[in-house]
Enzyme design. Structure first.
Site, PDB file in Angstrom:
ATOM      1  N   ASP A 138      -3.558 -45.449 -54.316  1.00  0.00           N
ATOM      2  CA  ASP A 138      -4.330 -46.388 -55.123  1.00  0.00           C
ATOM      3  C   ASP A 138      -4.977 -45.713 -56.333  1.00  0.00           C
ATOM      4  OD1 ASP A 138      -5.452 -48.966 -55.649  1.00  0.00           O
ATOM      5  OD2 ASP A 138      -7.355 -48.304 -54.789  1.00  0.00           O
ATOM      6  N   SER A 150      -8.059 -53.627 -58.017  1.00  0.00           N
ATOM      7  CA  SER A 150      -6.868 -53.845 -57.201  1.00  0.00           C
ATOM      8  C   SER A 150      -7.011 -55.160 -56.456  1.00  0.00           C
ATOM      9  CB  SER A 150      -6.692 -52.702 -56.199  1.00  0.00           C
ATOM     10  OG  SER A 150      -6.590 -51.457 -56.861  1.00  0.00           O
ATOM     11  N   GLN A 207       1.697 -53.044 -56.039  1.00  0.00           N
ATOM     12  CA  GLN A 207       0.298 -53.447 -56.171  1.00  0.00           C
ATOM     13  C   GLN A 207       0.141 -54.372 -57.367  1.00  0.00           C
ATOM     14  OE1 GLN A 207      -3.281 -50.925 -57.664  1.00  0.00           O
ATOM     15  NE2 GLN A 207      -3.374 -50.757 -55.436  1.00  0.00           N
TER      16      GLN A 207
END
Length: 302
Positions: free
Chosen positions: A207, A231, A281
């Site tokens: 991430d 995110s 993502q």
């Protein structure tokens, strides 16, 4: 006397406390961030799920949603639901709760090791990590010295990051840049031999830079930011065993950005060129609001 290494701090962060059957508590460091780092919550949630599954069934995929921003310094409770225990596959659902509110949920699937045919697309031809500058050194070389927040982050950062292409610092340098990025990473120090720790450490790292590919065409990765980013969801597929304290290449690209959202996908390769993890993502990208924007009639805070 020196304190724990960055890798040791990461292992401690991923070492959850079991407070009841299927309920775990994770610590959240006191940071100068507005919200808890999403990779931390994803990594800890996967630890909670993995603690309810035997070592003979490694995780092969996870799908997660970031629902609310977490508060730094406040513990997070992870509640695990044992959805299914089949002959070959095990499924777990995890809900992360902070101050009585759900901030994150994750579904993870675990699979017994089975033989099968293999193929993969080749790893891109990129420079070796040793030939590239560390991220902190590259920033310091450009700025002359690291700003205090970045210096603090560099000291605590659990991963050595080395971008394959030089960093760009001005909008003019972004002209014609494609939405692609690649970075070598590895944990700074040994993570031990627990395969679940390595899997969750890489989940944490996944991430860190994935949305870079979305941002590259519109703003420099380091410097003044024009967008608030977050995110929204995260998905990973684990293909082969690996160690997160050895070099891995994180290749990233963004096929589309529209409607204040950007989609990014990543392929993670080990040093030998084996594809070990695939990642997807979606992130939120909102222009910074000025004081005038906030005061304008009809502005919504959502």
């Amino acid at each position: 006397m020196t304190g724990p290494s960055p890798a040791e701090r990461l292992v401690d962060l991923l070492d959850l406390e079991e407070i009841d059957l299927n309920i775990f508590r994770g610590q959240s460091p006191h940071e100068s961030l507005q919200r808890v780092f999403g990779g931390q919550v994803a990594g800890q949630a996967l630890v909670a799920a993995g603690r309810t599954v035997g070592d003979e069934r490694p995780v092969h995929s996870l799908h997660a949603y970031f629902l609310r921003p977490g508060t730094p310094g406040v513990p997070i409770v992870y509640q695990v639901e044992r959805v299914r225990d089949g002959r070959s596959f095990t499924t777990r659902r995890v809900v992360a709760v902070q101050r009585g509110r759900t901030i994150f949920n994750l579904t993870a699937s675990f699979h017994v090791r089975e033989p099968g045919f293999e193929h993969q697309l080749p790893m891109p031809d990129v420079p070796e990590p040793e030939s590239l500058p560390r991220l902190a050194d590259e920033i310091q070389a450009h700025l002359g010295s690291l700003p205090v927040p970045l210096e603090r982050m560099a000291r605590r950062q659990a991963f050595d990051l080395r971008y394959v292409e030089r960093l760009r610092w001005t909008p003019s340098e972004l002209q014609g840049v494609e939405p692609r990025s690649a970075v070598w990473m590895r944990a700074i120090g040994s993570l031990g031999d627990d395969s679940l720790v390595h899997t969750c450490a890489l989940t944490y790292a996944s991430d860190m830079t994935l949305l870079d590919a979305v941002r590259l065409p519109v703003e420099p990765l380091w410097g003044t930011r024009n967008f608030d980013t977050a995110s929204l969801d995260h998905a990973m597929w684990f293909h082969r065993p690996f160690r997160a304290d050895e070099w891995f290449l994180y290749e990233q690209e963004s096929p589309i950005a529209t409607g204040a959202r950007g989609l990014a996908r990543g392929q993670i390769y080990d040093r030998e060129g084996k594809l070990i993890v695939s990642v997807m993502q979606e992130g939120l990208f909102r222009p910074h609001r000025t004081d005038a924007d906030e005061a304008a009639p009809g502005r919504s805070s959502s």
